[in-house]
Motif scaffolding. Sequence first.
Motif, PDB file in Angstrom:
ATOM      1  N   ALA A  30       0.840  -1.199   0.000  1.00  0.00           N
ATOM      2  CA  ALA A  30       0.000   0.000   0.000  1.00  0.00           C
ATOM      3  C   ALA A  30       0.871   1.244   0.000  1.00  0.00           C
ATOM      4  CB  ALA A  30      -0.911  -0.004   1.227  1.00  0.00           C
ATOM      5  N   ARG A  31       0.502   2.189  -0.860  1.00  0.00           N
ATOM      6  CA  ARG A  31       1.252   3.435  -0.962  1.00  0.00           C
ATOM      7  C   ARG A  31       0.281   4.613  -1.069  1.00  0.00           C
ATOM      8  NH1 ARG A  31       3.665   0.058  -4.951  1.00  0.00           N
ATOM      9  NH2 ARG A  31       5.755  -0.676  -4.355  1.00  0.00           N
ATOM     10  N   LYS A  32       0.725   5.757  -0.574  1.00  0.00           N
ATOM     11  CA  LYS A  32       0.058   7.027  -0.874  1.00  0.00           C
ATOM     12  C   LYS A  32       0.845   7.648  -2.016  1.00  0.00           C
ATOM     13  CE  LYS A  32      -1.141  11.563   1.037  1.00  0.00           C
ATOM     14  NZ  LYS A  32      -2.494  11.602   0.446  1.00  0.00           N
ATOM     15  N   GLN A  33       0.182   7.879  -3.145  1.00  0.00           N
ATOM     16  CA  GLN A  33       0.913   8.382  -4.296  1.00  0.00           C
ATOM     17  C   GLN A  33      -0.043   8.949  -5.342  1.00  0.00           C
ATOM     18  OE1 GLN A  33       1.704   3.899  -5.848  1.00  0.00           O
ATOM     19  NE2 GLN A  33       2.666   5.465  -7.114  1.00  0.00           N
ATOM     20  N   ARG A  41      -6.426   9.270 -16.578  1.00  0.00           N
ATOM     21  CA  ARG A  41      -6.559  10.446 -15.713  1.00  0.00           C
ATOM     22  C   ARG A  41      -5.657  10.286 -14.482  1.00  0.00           C
ATOM     23  NH1 ARG A  41     -11.019  14.107 -14.995  1.00  0.00           N
ATOM     24  NH2 ARG A  41     -12.228  12.795 -16.434  1.00  0.00           N
ATOM     25  N   ASP A  42      -4.941  11.320 -14.108  1.00  0.00           N
ATOM     26  CA  ASP A  42      -4.118  11.303 -12.902  1.00  0.00           C
ATOM     27  C   ASP A  42      -4.982  11.535 -11.671  1.00  0.00           C
ATOM     28  OD1 ASP A  42      -1.783  10.811 -14.267  1.00  0.00           O
ATOM     29  OD2 ASP A  42      -1.203  12.917 -14.405  1.00  0.00           O
ATOM     30  N   PHE A  43      -4.593  10.875 -10.571  1.00  0.00           N
ATOM     31  CA  PHE A  43      -5.383  10.947  -9.339  1.00  0.00           C
ATOM     32  C   PHE A  43      -4.427  10.891  -8.153  1.00  0.00           C
ATOM     33  CE2 PHE A  43      -7.936   8.892  -5.948  1.00  0.00           C
ATOM     34  CZ  PHE A  43      -8.968   9.812  -5.863  1.00  0.00           C
ATOM     35  N   GLU A  44      -4.658  11.753  -7.186  1.00  0.00           N
ATOM     36  CA  GLU A  44      -3.857  11.774  -5.960  1.00  0.00           C
ATOM     37  C   GLU A  44      -4.587  10.946  -4.920  1.00  0.00           C
ATOM     38  OE1 GLU A  44      -0.462  12.509  -4.106  1.00  0.00           O
ATOM     39  OE2 GLU A  44      -0.899  13.729  -5.886  1.00  0.00           O
ATOM     40  N   GLY A  45      -4.021   9.793  -4.548  1.00  0.00           N
ATOM     41  CA  GLY A  45      -4.720   8.932  -3.607  1.00  0.00           C
ATOM     42  C   GLY A  45      -3.832   7.827  -3.102  1.00  0.00           C
ATOM     43  N   TYR A  46      -4.369   6.597  -3.143  1.00  0.00           N
ATOM     44  CA  TYR A  46      -3.676   5.446  -2.596  1.00  0.00           C
ATOM     45  C   TYR A  46      -3.696   4.313  -3.610  1.00  0.00           C
ATOM     46  CZ  TYR A  46      -4.875   7.983   1.697  1.00  0.00           C
ATOM     47  OH  TYR A  46      -5.053   8.954   2.659  1.00  0.00           O
ATOM     48  N   ASN A  49      -0.136  -2.289  -4.794  1.00  0.00           N
ATOM     49  CA  ASN A  49       0.759  -2.773  -5.861  1.00  0.00           C
ATOM     50  C   ASN A  49       0.804  -1.794  -7.032  1.00  0.00           C
ATOM     51  OD1 ASN A  49       1.152  -4.916  -4.189  1.00  0.00           O
ATOM     52  ND2 ASN A  49       0.299  -6.470  -5.553  1.00  0.00           N
ATOM     53  N   GLY A  50       0.775  -0.506  -6.696  1.00  0.00           N
ATOM     54  CA  GLY A  50       0.939   0.531  -7.699  1.00  0.00           C
ATOM     55  C   GLY A  50      -0.287   0.835  -8.519  1.00  0.00           C
ATOM     56  N   GLN A  51      -1.419   0.279  -8.159  1.00  0.00           N
ATOM     57  CA  GLN A  51      -2.630   0.480  -8.955  1.00  0.00           C
ATOM     58  C   GLN A  51      -3.844   0.652  -8.062  1.00  0.00           C
ATOM     59  OE1 GLN A  51      -2.301  -3.693 -10.611  1.00  0.00           O
ATOM     60  NE2 GLN A  51      -4.527  -3.706 -10.262  1.00  0.00           N
ATOM     61  N   SER A  52      -4.884   1.255  -8.634  1.00  0.00           N
ATOM     62  CA  SER A  52      -6.190   1.324  -7.998  1.00  0.00           C
ATOM     63  C   SER A  52      -7.242   1.276  -9.099  1.00  0.00           C
ATOM     64  CB  SER A  52      -6.353   2.600  -7.164  1.00  0.00           C
ATOM     65  OG  SER A  52      -7.630   2.632  -6.556  1.00  0.00           O
ATOM     66  N   PRO A  53      -8.240   0.411  -8.959  1.00  0.00           N
ATOM     67  CA  PRO A  53      -8.402  -0.565  -7.901  1.00  0.00           C
ATOM     68  C   PRO A  53      -7.199  -1.500  -7.798  1.00  0.00           C
ATOM     69  CG  PRO A  53     -10.386  -0.447  -9.258  1.00  0.00           C
ATOM     70  CD  PRO A  53      -9.319   0.322  -9.975  1.00  0.00           C
ATOM     71  N   ARG A 133     -12.445   5.879  -0.463  1.00  0.00           N
ATOM     72  CA  ARG A 133     -12.671   6.848  -1.535  1.00  0.00           C
ATOM     73  C   ARG A 133     -11.370   7.143  -2.281  1.00  0.00           C
ATOM     74  NH1 ARG A 133     -16.773  11.629  -0.714  1.00  0.00           N
ATOM     75  NH2 ARG A 133     -18.084   9.964  -1.523  1.00  0.00           N
ATOM     76  N   GLY A 134     -10.238   7.145  -1.561  1.00  0.00           N
ATOM     77  CA  GLY A 134      -8.950   7.441  -2.170  1.00  0.00           C
ATOM     78  C   GLY A 134      -8.323   6.303  -2.945  1.00  0.00           C
ATOM     79  N   GLY A 135      -8.956   5.111  -2.928  1.00  0.00           N
ATOM     80  CA  GLY A 135      -8.475   4.054  -3.808  1.00  0.00           C
ATOM     81  C   GLY A 135      -7.992   2.785  -3.167  1.00  0.00           C
ATOM     82  N   LEU A 136      -8.087   2.640  -1.826  1.00  0.00           N
ATOM     83  CA  LEU A 136      -7.609   1.421  -1.170  1.00  0.00           C
ATOM     84  C   LEU A 136      -8.708   0.370  -1.185  1.00  0.00           C
ATOM     85  CD1 LEU A 136      -5.469   2.770   1.798  1.00  0.00           C
ATOM     86  CD2 LEU A 136      -4.686   1.610  -0.263  1.00  0.00           C
ATOM     87  N   LEU A 137      -8.822  -0.297  -2.318  1.00  0.00           N
ATOM     88  CA  LEU A 137      -9.889  -1.281  -2.515  1.00  0.00           C
ATOM     89  C   LEU A 137      -9.552  -2.168  -3.713  1.00  0.00           C
ATOM     90  CD1 LEU A 137     -12.923   0.381  -4.325  1.00  0.00           C
ATOM     91  CD2 LEU A 137     -10.648   1.342  -4.326  1.00  0.00           C
ATOM     92  N   GLY A 138     -10.253  -3.287  -3.805  1.00  0.00           N
ATOM     93  CA  GLY A 138     -10.089  -4.186  -4.942  1.00  0.00           C
ATOM     94  C   GLY A 138     -11.143  -5.271  -4.902  1.00  0.00           C
ATOM     95  N   ALA A 139     -11.195  -6.080  -5.946  1.00  0.00           N
ATOM     96  CA  ALA A 139     -12.192  -7.144  -6.063  1.00  0.00           C
ATOM     97  C   ALA A 139     -11.624  -8.479  -5.584  1.00  0.00           C
ATOM     98  CB  ALA A 139     -12.659  -7.274  -7.510  1.00  0.00           C
ATOM     99  N   LEU A 140     -12.498  -9.279  -4.995  1.00  0.00           N
ATOM    100  CA  LEU A 140     -12.184 -10.651  -4.599  1.00  0.00           C
ATOM    101  C   LEU A 140     -13.247 -11.559  -5.196  1.00  0.00           C
ATOM    102  CD1 LEU A 140     -10.746 -12.845  -2.846  1.00  0.00           C
ATOM    103  CD2 LEU A 140     -12.287 -12.197  -0.997  1.00  0.00           C
TER     104      LEU A 140
END
Length: 436
Positions: A30-33, A41-46, A49-53, A133-140
Amino acid sequence: TGGHAVAGRDVTRLIADPDRRADVAVTVVARKQRFRLASGRDFEGYTLNGQSPGPVITAAKGQLVQVRLVNESVPGGITLHWHGVDVPNAADGVAGVTQDAVGIGREFTYRFVADQAGTFWYHSHQMSHEQVRGGLLGALVVVPATQERATDVVALVHLYNGVRTVNGREGDVPVQAPPGTHVRVRVINTEYGLMPAWVSGAPYRLAAVDGTEINGAAPVRDKAVAVAAGGRADIEVTMPADGSPVRIHLGGPAGVVLGSASYDLAPVPRPVATLDLLTYGTPAPLAFDPGEPDRRFAYDMGRRPGFLDGVPGWWWTINGHLYPDVPMFHVAEGDVVRMRISNDSGEAHPMHLHGHHAVVLSRDGVPAAGSPWWVDSLEVGVGESYEIAFVADNPGVWMDHCHNLPHASEGLTAHLMYEGVTTRFTVGGHAENDPE
């Protein structure tokens, strides 16, 4: 039944078999970047593994999943909650309840058996209203142990700075689907409000809700599916024999377009009618009798002025009380639990019970008449009242909260607590735990 045991089981002991080797092993960093969405589109968030979702984690039913979470640069700490998966309590990923937030330079490993095939997702449960909201999520995705060959599409819907995306992409997501093939589109609503989904170009079946298959799911035309915040809906279509495309609209004109020769299918407006899950599908017997519950609870949501963490405001209430003076729903393992959820607060609330799936018995006094409607994320509209039931078969201390995450941070949070289970974790403290 009796009171709490003096020396109970600590939540950290409620784990998957420690001697079993993992079938699926994943590390997420996990990174803040600042990062670039799939749409460019560029986004300031989290990121994870370098991606969001984050990466889609896939397992087969019965496999043991192990996820190593490393916090490289997320300030304030992070956790991962496995939304809709009835994990052992130690793996639930709630800061201040089942673990401490994982600070920068630290890591935590989650282990659970994927014992239910279905569509789920994962997200941070530390400062969740900001981090999700900032992007720390993914599908399972948990597939059946033996699965017939079919096209399987994840469609995770998330807003980045108000821009609706599907799997991080803006606009349509084209998917190759030959004529005559069966396609399952796994819709995941990561947002805070109800999201309609509808299909044009072919009839569809609503195959599953919140990771549970619908019994006797019949073909549907000209009706939308309402997907609760945090909820999932598996939509199945059979591609037309003439090769024409099919569009799954996700909250608006954009969505997933299935096709082969062409993806040229104009959006259509949302249908006026909405599929009613109280009557959809065919009944099937339950494995327990909700008519003879061991516990009955009321979860009545309202709103009134008061103080939350010393701050004056107009806050949510549960059974008339402001957080933290809200009910702790006490159960013993094996109890059949019946709960009435009512909403007189003036706004809708998508209610999410951790660690359990509940079956809907009635809405506004009207009994369910279709397939057993199992949920972990239930939209309770203004003035609505639901009766749900479940078996307390997963010991722990579990959150039961609104998944409009700002609402949870504003006090719409309660807990389901098993007798004899204790937790050493607290909100605040050295780890600065802040689950909402």
